[in-house]
Design an enzyme around this catalytic site. Structure first.
Site, short mmCIF file in Angstrom:
data_model
loop_
_atom_site.label_atom_id
_atom_site.label_comp_id
_atom_site.label_asym_id
_atom_site.label_seq_id
_atom_site.Cartn_x
_atom_site.Cartn_y
_atom_site.Cartn_z
N ARG A 68 11.92 -5.20 4.88
CA ARG A 68 11.62 -3.81 4.41
C ARG A 68 12.14 -2.73 5.09
NH1 ARG A 68 5.44 -1.81 5.07
NH2 ARG A 68 5.78 -3.13 7.19
N ARG A 72 12.02 -1.14 10.76
CA ARG A 72 10.92 -0.92 11.94
C ARG A 72 10.91 -1.89 12.95
NH1 ARG A 72 5.33 0.09 8.44
NH2 ARG A 72 4.70 -1.02 10.30
N ARG A 94 0.38 -9.03 13.00
CA ARG A 94 -0.31 -7.94 12.43
C ARG A 94 -1.14 -8.45 11.38
NH1 ARG A 94 4.95 -5.33 10.99
NH2 ARG A 94 3.48 -3.91 9.68
N ARG A 116 -9.16 1.06 9.61
CA ARG A 116 -8.74 -0.60 10.07
C ARG A 116 -9.86 -1.14 10.95
NH1 ARG A 116 -2.79 0.72 9.34
NH2 ARG A 116 -1.70 -1.34 9.60
N LYS A 169 0.82 -1.26 0.01
CA LYS A 169 -0.06 -0.05 0.04
C LYS A 169 0.79 1.20 0.19
CE LYS A 169 -1.99 -1.25 3.77
NZ LYS A 169 -1.16 -2.28 4.25
P1 ADP Z 1 2.22 -1.80 3.31
O1 ADP Z 1 2.23 -0.37 3.09
O2 ADP Z 1 0.96 -2.64 2.53
O3 ADP Z 1 2.41 -2.43 4.55
P2 ADP Z 1 4.84 -1.67 1.67
O4 ADP Z 1 4.52 -0.68 0.51
O5 ADP Z 1 5.64 -0.96 2.85
O6 ADP Z 1 3.31 -2.41 2.31
O7 ADP Z 1 5.69 -2.74 0.94
C1 ADP Z 1 5.92 -3.89 1.86
C2 ADP Z 1 7.77 -4.26 1.52
O8 ADP Z 1 7.35 -5.03 0.25
C3 ADP Z 1 8.51 -3.17 1.11
O9 ADP Z 1 9.64 -3.70 1.66
C4 ADP Z 1 8.17 -2.84 -0.36
O10 ADP Z 1 9.60 -2.35 -0.89
C5 ADP Z 1 7.96 -4.36 -0.82
N1 ADP Z 1 6.91 -4.27 -2.10
C6 ADP Z 1 5.84 -3.59 -2.32
N2 ADP Z 1 5.42 -3.93 -3.24
C7 ADP Z 1 5.97 -4.99 -3.86
C8 ADP Z 1 5.70 -5.98 -5.12
N3 ADP Z 1 4.82 -5.42 -5.86
N4 ADP Z 1 6.60 -6.60 -5.08
C9 ADP Z 1 7.64 -7.08 -4.25
N5 ADP Z 1 8.01 -6.27 -3.26
C10 ADP Z 1 7.04 -5.37 -3.13
P1 AMP Z 2 1.41 0.41 9.04
O1 AMP Z 2 2.51 1.49 8.95
O2 AMP Z 2 0.32 0.80 8.46
O3 AMP Z 2 2.04 -0.82 8.88
O4 AMP Z 2 1.01 0.54 10.73
C1 AMP Z 2 1.93 0.20 11.78
C2 AMP Z 2 1.15 -0.04 13.17
O5 AMP Z 2 0.39 1.32 13.37
C3 AMP Z 2 -0.13 -0.98 13.00
O6 AMP Z 2 0.40 -2.25 13.40
C4 AMP Z 2 -0.87 -0.43 14.13
O7 AMP Z 2 -0.43 -0.67 15.43
C5 AMP Z 2 -0.85 1.05 13.90
N1 AMP Z 2 -1.61 1.64 13.08
C6 AMP Z 2 -1.53 2.43 12.12
N2 AMP Z 2 -2.71 2.62 11.35
C7 AMP Z 2 -3.81 2.52 12.07
C8 AMP Z 2 -4.96 2.61 12.25
N3 AMP Z 2 -5.84 3.18 11.31
N4 AMP Z 2 -5.73 1.99 13.23
C9 AMP Z 2 -5.25 1.48 14.30
N5 AMP Z 2 -3.89 1.31 14.39
C10 AMP Z 2 -3.01 1.62 13.28
#
Ligand code: ADP
Ligand code: AMP
Length: 210
Positions: free
Chosen positions: A122, A155, A166, A88, A15
């Site tokens: 990541r 992270r 998660r 969420r 995302k």
């Molecule tokens: P989210 O925001 O849904 O938690 P991220 O955008 O941070 O996910 O992506 C999670 C990890 O996967 C990151 O390290 C990113 O670089 C990688 N990633 C994102 N999209 C793809 C894809 N289509 N193919 C492979 N790796 C990806």
């Molecule tokens: P993310 O960066 O989206 O992976 O979020 C990291 C963490 O932040 C999650 O595991 C939750 O603990 C918290 N968080 C982020 N967005 C929300 C939300 N909309 N509602 C509740 N917790 C959230």
């Protein structure tokens, strides 16, 4: 074109990565509650401290906290936005409905083994929030952000044990929103297990469709 967008999906689905790309392509501000919460933690604010224990445990931060943060950021965004990682819970979805109109919700779908692999590899930039992956999309220079040179961060919740919690939290609390938005006729499902460029293409087509 649809400009008031929500990116919904489990952690690691891509995302944030796609929100960055789409946000730059169409000049849409990206509002990511996870980033806002991490900033609050980095600033040692009281709110950040409160949120951190939930985040480190892989649980959701309480709705009242997140809703308030969302409202502050959303305020004044008249020409569209990408809300990433919110709502969420059903309560958050109701709150968002009361705050603004949504044109389209993009649901990023990918299997758990792919999500976990992506999450543990990541790395993020603490300055501009750019997202990297050590195997899929590494930075040009050793663990430094390509844009601003900042040292990338692993992270604390991006370890396998917390990642699995998660993902479970997603299925327990968030997945029901897929039906919620489907019933309103504003859901688009994105096959997020494909290469990044393919995923971007699918999103561009979805938001530009009539
Ligand atoms: P989210 O925001 O849904 O938690 P991220 O955008 O941070 O996910 O992506 C999670 C990890 O996967 C990151 O390290 C990113 O670089 C990688 N990633 C994102 N999209 C793809 C894809 N289509 N193919 C492979 N790796 C990806
Ligand atoms: P993310 O960066 O989206 O992976 O979020 C990291 C963490 O932040 C999650 O595991 C939750 O603990 C918290 N968080 C982020 N967005 C929300 C939300 N909309 N509602 C509740 N917790 C959230």
């Amino acid at each position: 074109m649809k400009r008031r967008l929500v990116f919904l999906g489990p952690p690691g689905a891509g995302k944030g990565t796609q929100a960055f790309i789409i946000s730059n392509k169409y000049s849409l501000p990206r509002i990511a509650t996870g980033d806002i919460l991490r900033e609050a933690i980095a600033n040692n604010s009281k709110l950040g401290l409160e949120a951190k224990r939930f985040m480190d445990a892989g649980l959701l931060v309480p709705d009242e906290i997140v809703n308030q943060l969302l409202k502050e950021r959303l305020h004044g965004e008249k020409n569209g936005f990408i809300v990433d990682g919110y709502p969420r819970t059903i309560e958050q979805a109701h709150f968002l409905d009361s705050a603004t109109k949504i044109d389209m919700v993009l649901y990023f779908d990918a299997p758990e083994d792919i999500l976990v692999r992506r999450i543990i590899n990541r790395r993020i930039c603490p300055v501009c929030n750019a997202v990297y992956n050590l195997t899929e999309s590494p930075p040009l220079r050793d663990e430094k952000c390509d844009r601003d040179g900042a040292q990338l961060v692993h992270r604390t919740d991006d370890v396998e044990e917390v990642a699995r919690i998660r993902i479970r939290t997603f299925w327990e609390k968030t997945a029901r929103l897929v039906d919620y938005y489907f019933e309103r006729g504003i859901l688009a499902k994105i096959a997020a297990d494909r290469p990044m460029e393919r995923v971007t293409q699918e999103i561009v087509e979805a938001i530009n469709a009539d």
